[in-house]
Design a protein around this motif. Sequence first.
Motif, PDB file in Angstrom:
ATOM      1  N   UNK A   1       0.830  -1.201   0.000  1.00 34.66           N
ATOM      2  CA  UNK A   1       0.000   0.000   0.000  1.00 34.66           C
ATOM      3  C   UNK A   1       0.871   1.261   0.000  1.00 34.66           C
ATOM      4  N   UNK A   2       1.894   1.285   0.827  1.00 33.72           N
ATOM      5  CA  UNK A   2       2.691   2.510   0.937  1.00 33.72           C
ATOM      6  C   UNK A   2       3.689   2.676  -0.213  1.00 33.72           C
ATOM      7  N   UNK A   3       3.721   1.751  -1.185  1.00 33.26           N
ATOM      8  CA  UNK A   3       4.531   1.954  -2.388  1.00 33.26           C
ATOM      9  C   UNK A   3       3.905   2.996  -3.313  1.00 33.26           C
ATOM     10  N   UNK A   4       2.590   3.191  -3.203  1.00 35.45           N
ATOM     11  CA  UNK A   4       1.894   4.150  -4.062  1.00 35.45           C
ATOM     12  C   UNK A   4       2.225   5.577  -3.655  1.00 35.45           C
TER      13      UNK A   4
ATOM     14  N   UNK B   1       8.307   6.729  -7.807  1.00 31.27           N
ATOM     15  CA  UNK B   1       9.558   6.553  -8.558  1.00 31.27           C
ATOM     16  C   UNK B   1      10.661   5.931  -7.714  1.00 31.27           C
ATOM     17  N   UNK B   2      10.727   6.254  -6.445  1.00 31.44           N
ATOM     18  CA  UNK B   2      11.794   5.723  -5.595  1.00 31.44           C
ATOM     19  C   UNK B   2      11.682   4.209  -5.413  1.00 31.44           C
ATOM     20  N   UNK B   3      10.478   3.665  -5.552  1.00 31.70           N
ATOM     21  CA  UNK B   3      10.278   2.223  -5.387  1.00 31.70           C
ATOM     22  C   UNK B   3      10.992   1.471  -6.504  1.00 31.70           C
TER      23      UNK B   3
ATOM     24  N   UNK C   1      19.408   4.665 -14.498  1.00 25.18           N
ATOM     25  CA  UNK C   1      18.439   5.166 -15.482  1.00 25.18           C
ATOM     26  C   UNK C   1      17.113   4.450 -15.286  1.00 25.18           C
ATOM     27  N   UNK C   2      16.042   5.030 -15.813  1.00 25.20           N
ATOM     28  CA  UNK C   2      14.727   4.422 -15.725  1.00 25.20           C
ATOM     29  C   UNK C   2      13.839   5.007 -16.817  1.00 25.20           C
ATOM     30  N   UNK C   3      13.243   4.131 -17.623  1.00 20.83           N
ATOM     31  CA  UNK C   3      12.296   4.527 -18.659  1.00 20.83           C
ATOM     32  C   UNK C   3      10.931   3.960 -18.299  1.00 20.83           C
ATOM     33  N   UNK C   4       9.926   4.839 -18.208  1.00 18.36           N
ATOM     34  CA  UNK C   4       8.584   4.451 -17.800  1.00 18.36           C
ATOM     35  C   UNK C   4       7.687   4.364 -19.032  1.00 18.36           C
TER      36      UNK C   4
END
Length: 169
Positions: free
Chosen positions: A26-29, A37-39, A86-89
């Motif tokens: 729940x707290x990942x949202x 993003x930090x998750x 890096x991170x691509x969403x």
Amino acid sequence: MPNETPLKRRRTRSDYIFHQTYRTRWHDNDMYAHLNNTIYAQLFDSIINAYLISHCGMDPFSYGSPTPPKNDINPSGQVAIMVNSYCDYFASVSYPDILELGLRVNKLGSTSVTYEVGVFKQGEEEVKVVGGYTHVWCERGVMRPAKGGMERGIREALGRLLVNETSKI
């Protein structure tokens, strides 16, 4: 490659060699009702370190200990330092989704390794997020790249995750 984003967007689970499941919490949202993003950084760190521990013989609890490493793979004089991420969403996920993560190595140098993690929603084929980071293996005492390269056993284990991208073009 000039623009890797279209290639990343077409990733499937079979493009990754090592897999792990993550049950969102729940707290990942965040306030927008999707994974913060930090998750994603935590997910990448978890699957990469799970592989380093289970397949490369890394024992994070023995570093700095006066007792010798428990195996001959663990490079007690080396540490892996993150130098790039890096991170691509492509699509969002949220609680209570169950995620399937995939890990591969895109580049393996003498002292560096670039990991890639694909994030999939359980039961769906489309990749949601592709990201990762680069580690440089350094001499513990001076925190400079290891003169002799990364330890042989670790390099061999990471080599089993290496994917030749040119075969996907």
